[in-house]
Enzyme design. Structure first.
Site, mmCIF file in Angstrom:
data_model
loop_
_atom_site.group_PDB
_atom_site.id
_atom_site.type_symbol
_atom_site.label_atom_id
_atom_site.label_comp_id
_atom_site.label_asym_id
_atom_site.label_seq_id
_atom_site.Cartn_x
_atom_site.Cartn_y
_atom_site.Cartn_z
ATOM 1 N N GLN A 8 0.838 -1.201 0.000
ATOM 2 C CA GLN A 8 0.000 0.000 0.000
ATOM 3 C C GLN A 8 0.876 1.256 0.000
ATOM 4 O O GLN A 8 0.579 2.249 -0.650
ATOM 5 C CB GLN A 8 -0.924 -0.005 1.231
ATOM 6 C CG GLN A 8 -1.689 1.282 1.474
ATOM 7 C CD GLN A 8 -2.729 1.568 0.398
ATOM 8 O OE1 GLN A 8 -3.129 0.686 -0.341
ATOM 9 N NE2 GLN A 8 -3.141 2.818 0.296
ATOM 10 N N GLU A 9 1.975 1.191 0.714
ATOM 11 C CA GLU A 9 2.846 2.359 0.834
ATOM 12 C C GLU A 9 3.651 2.611 -0.440
ATOM 13 O O GLU A 9 3.738 3.739 -0.911
ATOM 14 C CB GLU A 9 3.819 2.179 2.011
ATOM 15 C CG GLU A 9 3.159 2.239 3.384
ATOM 16 C CD GLU A 9 2.710 3.648 3.765
ATOM 17 O OE1 GLU A 9 3.005 4.595 3.026
ATOM 18 O OE2 GLU A 9 2.040 3.783 4.806
#
Ligand code: GLU
Length: 485
Positions: free
Chosen positions: A323-324
């Site tokens: 996600q990052e």
């Protein structure tokens, strides 16, 4: 008895007129001195007071409080301008565009930096710097509804069109109505672009008009929204200043933008601000699985080691990292977060990470940080909820998360349950709620999306690993605190 009673009527009128004239001249001289006298222009006053008062709108393109402090394109430009002047910023926010323009015109603030479009009507009220960005105004609809209109008139006749009150969009519609009397729309006060998009996504209204830059940043949260057409050709955004004899601050801002533009920095800042959208875009399952096969194997041992050390499920850590950064150790965002786990410089320093682009260090730091956040969440909350709450805090900041828990309690929800908190986190964007909280405005919809994405990645990854034949001769998995999904 009044002294003037000794003077006859005409003389008295002449005398009064003379006194009035003298007072007028004296005050003009005083204003002139104040405005232009040595050492007392508005610019000098601002430098002497050390403060620049500005108006902006809360929003992702303008100014918002992110997990790592204030951010937004307007904020970044304002910060640079304040540094250029050697003063501090005093930021005031409102979503009311009328209030912003009146505030500037009436001198309540020194300038407005609020994603303002230069329009003819506005130019009569305020003066604008050279543009720092061009946008188009776009008509947004919900895809799959068969209601994609071809033009404004068919939008207005097929459905309900709503725009922000006092916006450039409302001004444009009023102009177009002159040639198209059938054009109809509603103007809403006190909302922001995100709320309008939300209304379209939820099919409460059919259409809205927003600036292309705002849509670019918000659309990743609403994959069902589509652009029917550009309502305008590119239009300029700029800062607004008051008209008046003292243009010292305005001239300085104009110089500031010219220099920024000529050095090529302005283009870099603006481009940098929007480029991270691609990095953060929610990837489809197909892309994700491709990355699981091609990118993950290299980082898996590091993720497993760090997860074991901090008592975490490595698949959860992998999902957070995806996600990052999409498992890209060189990922960078314009707000200065960087690396595999996208740590800020300050957080990295606290965690003893010396090189954020080193995936090993980044993963170790991110795992430690996540563990510290989980431990900070009250211990009576169940383990799965603690993880989701910690992740929400990882994204929006611990203080804002606590505010959302308080709101949840006010609304008779369960402040210990992620399901309940996630209904209330988005309220941190609404003045009615955030003004009563300790830490104020936050883009509360983002941590919801963030946590939900991570949960999806975790699900897909777990599903993939469980079904992959190569996993049968498994290496040891250090899954200890496996989240309940
Ligand atoms: N640029 C718009 C205006 O000046 C505001 C931004 C928006 O509504 O999306 O009215």
């Amino acid at each position: 008895m009044d002294k003037l009673t000794y003077i006859n009527g005409d003389t008295r009128k002449r005398l009064l007129a003379l006194v009035a004239a003298v007072i007028t001249v004296l005050s003009l001289v005083a204003i002139g001195l104040q405005a232009r006298g040595s050492g007392s222009s508005l610019l000098d006053e601002i430098r002497a007071s050390g403060k620049l008062h500005v108006y902006t709108r809360e929003g992702v393109t303008t100014y918002s409080l992110g997990p790592h402090g204030p951010e937004g394109l307007e904020y970044e430009l304002l910060e640079r301008f304040a540094r250029h002047l050697g003063v501090e910023l005093e930021i005031e926010t409102t979503s009311d565009l009328q209030e912003i323009l009146d505030g500037v015109a009436e001198g309540r603030v020194h300038l407005a930096a609020a994603g303002l479009t230069i329009t003819e009507a506005r130019q009569r009220k305020v003066r604008f710097t050279p543009p720092y960005q061009y946008i188009t105004e776009q008509l947004v609809y919900r895809r799959g509804t068969n209601r994609r209109p071809a033009d404004l008139l068919s939008a207005a006749s097929n459905g309900h069109l709503e725009v922000l009150a006092h916006s450039a969009h409302a001004e444009l519609l009023a102009q177009r109505k002159a040639d198209n009397p059938g054009l109809s729309w509603d103007e809403v006060e006190g909302v922001d672009t995100l709320e309008l998009l939300n209304l379209v996504a939820e099919e409460i209204i059919d259409y809205t008009i927003v600036d292309s830059n705002e849509l670019t940043l918000h659309r990743r949260f609403y994959p069902h929204l589509g652009v029917a057409f550009d309502v305008t050709r590119p239009r300029p955004l700029a800062w607004a200043f008051a008209h008046g004899p003292d243009d010292s601050l305005y001239q300085e801002a104009t110089r500031f933008f010219r220099e920024l533009e000529e050095s090529g920095q302005l283009a870099l800042i603006v481009k940098g601000f929007y480029s991270h959208v691609r990095t953060y875009d929610y990837a489809g399952t197909h892309t994700f699985i491709g990355h699981v096969k091609r990118r993950l194997p290299r980082y898996r041992p590091m993720l497993e080691r760090a997860a074991a050390k901090y008592d975490l499920d490595w698949r959860l850590l992998a999902a957070v990292a995806y996600q990052e950064s999409h498992w890209n150790p060189h990922a960078v965002s314009p707000t200065g977060v960087r690396g595999f786990m996208m740590l800020t410089q300050a957080t990295a320093a606290q965690l003893g990470v010396t090189r954020r682009t080193d995936p090993q260090q980044s993963i170790e730091g991110g795992a430690r940080y996540l563990r510290s956040l989980i431990d900070k969440i009250p211990g009576h909350i169940n383990e799965a909820d603690r993880i989701w709450l910690a992740l929400a805090a990882y994204n929006v900041g611990y203080g804002h998360l606590q505010d959302a828990r308080v709101i949840t309690r006010w609304r008779n929800g369960d402040p210990d349950s992620w399901q309940s908190i996630k209904e209330n986190l988005p309220l941190l964007r609404k003045r009615k709620w955030y003004r009563k909280t300790r830490h104020g405005y936050a883009r509360g919809n983002e941590p919801v999306r963030y946590v939900e994405n991570i949960r999806s990645y975790y699900d897909i990854l777990s599903w993939y690993l469980a079904n992959d034949p190569a996993e049968r001769q498994n290496r040891p998995v250090f899954a200890i605190a496996s989240p309940v999904l």
